[in-house]
Design an enzyme around this catalytic site. Structure first.
Site, PDB file in Angstrom:
ATOM      1  N   CYS A 113       0.818  -1.211   0.000  1.00  0.00           N
ATOM      2  CA  CYS A 113       0.000   0.000   0.000  1.00  0.00           C
ATOM      3  C   CYS A 113       0.852   1.262   0.000  1.00  0.00           C
ATOM      4  CB  CYS A 113      -0.951  -0.006   1.199  1.00  0.00           C
ATOM      5  SG  CYS A 113      -0.120  -0.387   2.732  1.00  0.00           S
TER       6      CYS A 113
ATOM      7  N   CYS B  50      -1.402  -3.642   8.347  1.00  0.00           N
ATOM      8  CA  CYS B  50      -1.076  -2.415   9.092  1.00  0.00           C
ATOM      9  C   CYS B  50      -0.558  -2.764  10.482  1.00  0.00           C
ATOM     10  CB  CYS B  50      -2.304  -1.517   9.224  1.00  0.00           C
ATOM     11  SG  CYS B  50      -2.964  -0.968   7.648  1.00  0.00           S
TER      12      CYS B  50
END
Lengths: 180, 127
Positions: B37, B106
């Protein structure tokens, strides 16, 4: 059969009759895509049986995905690495070279500052510099994938380009916000 | 995608954002990035003479879940020894923040940031 001469298992390059290279003849890709699309388009099968209609829809989706993958450089590189059996480790590899990450952090800070300060010229400069850097990377990627076939190096470069693509996206978004 | 309340809370009121001064003592830095990402995360810890983490700061360029994950770990590492900090697992972060499966990376990034910061400290202090 919706498309008797097409093979679902063929890789995307074979589907469009193109050599398995990063350097790509985009015009030929566009032309072949339109030809195959016309062949399998669901509109052509509006009056066909259920099975044929379903198959044509599956084909249309498949061809579209294959086209999108090959048309954009970074997904194309990833696909070539996938075909070569190498792993790009996009989800697992978080330990990029520290200097690279430091540089990315500095770029992102510069974008944030320029955005907050509404410095349009500065953002355009950043856009230009990132574009330049990416151009160099993509040229090198073509050499690594097509000439030296160094897939480990290519995978590392793909990971770097993922960050640069995101950075460019952020810059362009900041520019668009200032234009609005 | 709907963020959980805890993610939103950390995203809107991130804890411990920033950097320590270069001249401060006992500082170590962990830099990590997620290629998938394009997120970049910097986690700094300030370690006291007794080997306990006194303070932590972060700077993250990424989505709400990445910011929340790093904000959360700056709170969690405070008061811990380096070895205790290394015990923080991404699954605990994901659970605390109720991260959906697509955002698990994340929490992995935040765990790796702690590891990188501790490794940097040990390198600097010859352990």
């Amino acid at each position: 059969m919706a498309a008797p001469n097409l093979d679902f298992n063929a890789n995307h390059f074979k589907l469009f009759g193109l050599p398995e290279n990063f350097r790509l003849d985009a015009d030929t890709l566009d032309k072949r895509f339109r030809e195959i699309q016309a062949q399998v388009h669901p509109d052509k099968f509006a009056h066909a049986g259920d099975a044929e209609r379903r198959l044509s829809l599956q084909w249309a989706t498949h061809v579209n995905e294959a086209y999108q993958t090959l048309r954009t450089p970074l997904p194309r590189a990833q696909y070539l690495l996938h075909l070569s059996g190498s792993d790009t480790e996009l989800h697992s590899n978080t330990s990029m070279a520290p200097e690279f990450l430091m540089e990315q952090m500095e770029w992102r800070e510069a974008v944030e500052e320029a955005r907050q300060g509404r410095e349009y010229d500065e953002l355009e400069q950043l856009h230009f510099r990132v574009k330049q850097e990416m151009k160099g990377h993509y040229d090198q990627l073509a050499r690594l994938l097509d000439d030296s076939r160094d897939y480990a190096q290519a995978a590392d470069l793909v990971r770097r380009l993922m960050f640069l693509e995101k950075l460019l996206f952020e810059i362009d978004e900041a520019l668009a916000a200032l234009e609005a | 995608m709907a963020y959980s309340e805890k993610v939103l809370d950390h995203y809107e009121h991130p804890r411990n954002v920033g950097s320590f001064g270069k001249e401060e003592e006992g500082i170590a830095t962990g830099m990590v990035g997620a290629p998938a990402c394009g997120d970049v995360m910097k986690l700094q810890i300030k370690v006291g003479k007794d080997g306990v983490i006194e303070d932590a700061k972060f700077k993250t360029y990424g989505c709400g879940s990445a910011i929340a994950s790093s904000s959360l770990v700056t709170e969690w590492v405070k008061g811990k020894t380096l070895d205790q900090a290394l015990e923080i697992k991404n699954t605990q972060i994901a659970e605390e923040l109720a991260l959906p499966p697509v955002k698990i990376h994340c929490s992995i990034l935040a765990e790796d940031a702690i590891k990188a910061a501790v490794a940097d400290y040990k390198k600097k202090h010859g352990e």
